[in-house]
Design an enzyme around this catalytic site. Structure first.
Site, PDB file in Angstrom:
ATOM      1  CE  LYS A   1       8.102  -7.730  24.522  1.00 44.66           C
ATOM      2  NZ  LYS A   1       8.224  -7.326  25.863  1.00 44.66           N
TER       3      LYS A   1
ATOM      4  NE  ARG B   1      -6.542 -13.030  19.269  1.00 46.85           N
ATOM      5  CZ  ARG B   1      -7.060 -13.501  18.127  1.00 46.85           C
ATOM      6  NH1 ARG B   1      -6.849 -14.751  17.764  1.00 46.85           N
ATOM      7  NH2 ARG B   1      -7.794 -12.727  17.351  1.00 46.85           N
TER       8      ARG B   1
ATOM      9  CG  ASN C   1      -2.297   0.574   0.867  1.00 49.09           C
ATOM     10  OD1 ASN C   1      -2.387   1.569   0.151  1.00 49.09           O
ATOM     11  ND2 ASN C   1      -3.359  -0.027   1.389  1.00 49.09           N
TER      12      ASN C   1
ATOM     13  CB  ALA D   1      -1.882  -0.608  12.756  1.00 52.78           C
TER      14      ALA D   1
ATOM     15  CG  HIS E   1      23.330   4.206  10.515  1.00 48.74           C
ATOM     16  ND1 HIS E   1      23.984   4.468   9.340  1.00 48.74           N
ATOM     17  CD2 HIS E   1      22.026   4.515  10.295  1.00 48.74           C
ATOM     18  CE1 HIS E   1      23.130   4.931   8.450  1.00 48.74           C
ATOM     19  NE2 HIS E   1      21.925   4.967   9.002  1.00 48.74           N
TER      20      HIS E   1
END
Length: 194
Positions: free
Chosen positions: A177, A180, A82, A157, A112
């Site tokens: 993380k 589920r 997108n 998101a 870096h």
């Protein structure tokens, strides 16, 4: 080993800043792609075929799209990317079939040096990124170098993915993380409507 050979290998590397001719080619192709007519699907597809290292004919990218080189980006099957996606492809980026990448997402192989003196000398790092088949990245995600996101996983998101994500899970947050596993209860159309 040349810088391009290091960049196209599937291994992490450390380098000192070196300019490559391929950046100008990529910038020119990206300018043409990002300024193409919205109804000129044929020309957009031709540009992607020339820009990307391996490009499925079912790869669809919305402008504005940015990358460093293009030759280090590889897509398989249906891929939808997108608006306003950035790919820092200083190492290979592999995108499996049926991958969906939300707007504002950044896939950043490049890094870096942590040490300020080395960073000022142009010392950088790079690690490949892999999105396996059926991955969906929500809007405004960042995926860091060295990360593999497992088949069928969904990244929420705004997440910042710094470590591998296993297959078949929903993962969110900064750092990202596992929330589920994805289950039958997540189906929409195939649920019994009784």
């Amino acid at each position: 080993m040349t810088i391009k050979e290091m960049m196209t290998s599937n291994k992490p590397y450390i380098s000192k800043y070196e300019e490559m001719d391929e950046t100008l080619k990529a910038k020119n192709l990206l300018w043409e792609f990002n300024n193409s007519r919205p109804d000129d699907d044929k020309r957009r597809s031709e540009i992607l075929q020339e820009l990307l290292g391996t490009c499925s004919t079912l790869t669809f990218i919305e402008p504005m799209f940015r990358c460093d080189y293009g030759f280090n980006i590889h897509t398989e099957g249906l891929v939808f990317i997108n608006y306003n996606c950035v790919m820092l492809d200083t190492s290979p980026i592999y995108i499996g079939e049926n991958a969906f990448i939300g707007p504002g997402t950044c896939l950043a192989c490049a890094g870096h040096a942590i040490d300020a003196k080395e960073r000022g000398m142009g010392v950088g790092t790079s690690k490949p990124i892999t999105l396996e088949k059926d991955v969906w990245l929500g809007a405004n995600c960042t995926v860091c170098g060295g990360v593999t996101i497992g088949q069928g996983s969904v990244i929420g998101a705004g997440s910042v993915v710094t470590k591998d994500i296993p297959p078949g899970v929903i993962a969110v947050g900064n750092p990202c993380k596992v929330l589920r596993p994805i289950t039958e209860d997540d189906r929409i159309l195939l649920k019994d409507n009784n």
